[in-house]
Design an enzyme around this catalytic site. Structure first.
Site, PDB file in Angstrom:
ATOM      1  N   GLY A   1       0.798  -1.221   0.000  1.00 27.06           N
ATOM      2  CA  GLY A   1       0.000   0.000   0.000  1.00 27.06           C
ATOM      3  C   GLY A   1       0.830   1.270   0.000  1.00 27.06           C
ATOM      4  O   GLY A   1       2.067   1.244   0.074  1.00 27.06           O
ATOM      5  N   HIS A   2       0.119   2.406  -0.049  1.00 24.88           N
ATOM      6  CA  HIS A   2       0.816   3.685  -0.193  1.00 24.88           C
ATOM      7  C   HIS A   2       1.569   4.089   1.071  1.00 24.88           C
ATOM      8  O   HIS A   2       1.218   3.737   2.176  1.00 24.88           O
ATOM      9  CB  HIS A   2      -0.164   4.792  -0.618  1.00 24.88           C
ATOM     10  CG  HIS A   2      -1.294   5.029   0.339  1.00 24.88           C
ATOM     11  ND1 HIS A   2      -2.333   5.863   0.061  1.00 24.88           N
ATOM     12  CD2 HIS A   2      -1.569   4.535   1.568  1.00 24.88           C
ATOM     13  CE1 HIS A   2      -3.175   5.903   1.059  1.00 24.88           C
ATOM     14  NE2 HIS A   2      -2.729   5.101   1.993  1.00 24.88           N
ATOM     15  N   ASN A   3       2.671   4.800   0.837  1.00 25.82           N
ATOM     16  CA  ASN A   3       3.511   5.377   1.890  1.00 25.82           C
ATOM     17  C   ASN A   3       4.249   4.354   2.738  1.00 25.82           C
ATOM     18  O   ASN A   3       4.795   4.688   3.797  1.00 25.82           O
ATOM     19  CB  ASN A   3       2.697   6.297   2.814  1.00 25.82           C
ATOM     20  CG  ASN A   3       2.159   7.513   2.098  1.00 25.82           C
ATOM     21  OD1 ASN A   3       0.984   7.549   1.734  1.00 25.82           O
ATOM     22  ND2 ASN A   3       3.003   8.498   1.857  1.00 25.82           N
TER      23      ASN A   3
END
Length: 345
Positions: free
Chosen positions: A241-243
């Site tokens: 997922g993001h970050n």
């Protein structure tokens, strides 16, 4: 191209015991199916019984590894690290495909792309505005590379992989078919009975010597970068997922899912189908075992199992206790019946 047993032994750093040094070796195989002209390996006593009936011409084993019933036609290649020596043997006997250093006329390349030397760019590959491709890269058929993407030296991108805008790849990166690098992260806010999309304007940064498996997805950061550290290996069908901040030399096995904004520290291992909630830190060298569900931080070096994940020793004891529950329930029922009988008396 076949090599002699002596050439193979020299290449792998092994010494020959038995057999004929001039025997031709043309390929490698596992201990259960290797035939004449092939080399195999034996590193686990579990498979030692198979050597008796093997027709392999050579077997790589470790110094001090005791093996009995070796066929007279089989040579032993004795070395310090048989697994690494076998890898070298496979590389020698099964060399990878060498792609021509050409750019296919069917490739679609923007005018302001920076192209390095000795490139292979396959048919129908697309390279967007202001992208840069380093020396020695192999961009295979049907790859999509977005605008402002930077790819280092000696990378290989397999067919139909997609690299979104602004991604940065280091040197010697391998991206397998169907992988998606830099798609939007899954970010929404629920307002007025609808899900409002949070803009995803960050990117993905991948370090040197990273390999990403087929159909794996690495989401771009919402604002900053999703990062994967040097030497990490990501299996097929993984969701990052993001970050997320993935450290160096991390292993992620198939069907692992990592929610947003996690920190996976160096040398951590996530086994198959592991799931990690958002904003979790998994410490350096920690091991998340198969199908574990991680809802909180994991200390460095710890091994966890189960869902919710906990120390594997505790989780194993709980699993054993749970397996005894039906028998325990029967005993409880018998005791209840006896107690009721006593109360009637």
């Amino acid at each position: 191209m076949p090599v002699t047993l002596k050439e193979l032994a020299d290449f792998c750093g092994a010494r020959i015991e038995g057999g004929d040094a001039s025997t031709a070796i043309h390929s490698a195989s596992d201990i259960m199916s290797a035939e004449t002209g092939q080399v195999t390996q034996l590193t686990n006593t579990r498979y030692a019984a198979h050597i008796k009936d093997s027709t392999a011409s050579a077997c790589i084993i470790a110094e001090g590894f005791r093996v009995e019933n070796v066929p007279a036609t089989m040579a032993l290649l004795v070395c310090a690290d048989p697994e690494v020596s076998f890898i070298k043997a496979v590389q020698l006997l099964h060399p990878g495909i060498v792609y021509s250093r050409t750019i296919a006329p069917q490739a679609v390349i923007a005018d302001n792309v920076i192209l390095g030397k000795d490139l292979h760019i396959g048919p129908y590959a697309v390279i967007g505005e202001q992208a840069s491709i380093g020396d020695g890269c192999e961009i295979l058929a049907g790859v999509y590379i977005g605008s402002h993407v930077k790819i280092g030296r000696n990378c290989r991108i397999y067919p139909y992989a997609v690299i979104y805008d602004d991604a940065v790849l280091g040197d010697n990166v391998i991206i397998h078919s169907g992988a998606i690098i830099g798609a939007d992260g899954f970010g929404y806010k629920f307002r007025n009975n609808e899900h409002v999309k949070v803009p995803q304007v960050g990117n993905v940064v991948i370090g040197d010597n990273v390999e990403i498996g087929a159909n794996t997805c690495v989401d771009r950061g919402a604002l900053g970068s999703t990062t994967i550290g040097a030497g990490s290996k990501i299996d097929n069908l993984v969701q990052i997922g993001h970050n997320n901040k993935i450290g160096k030399n991390v292993i992620m096995c198939g069907q692992t899912g990592i929610s947003g904004s996690c920190n996976i520290e160096d040398y951590a291992i996530l086994a198959g189908s592991a799931g990690v909630a958002d904003h979790v830190t998994i410490g350096r060298g920690a091991v998340v075992m198969a199908r574990a569900g991680v809802a909180g931080d994991i200390e460095a070096g710890k091994q966890v199992f189960g869902s919710p994940a906990k120390d594997k020793k505790i989780a194993y004891k709980e699993q054993i206790a749970l397996s005894k529950l039906p028998e325990l329930m029967k005993k409880v029922k018998i005791l209840e019946e006896k107690l009721q009988a006593l109360e009637k008396d």
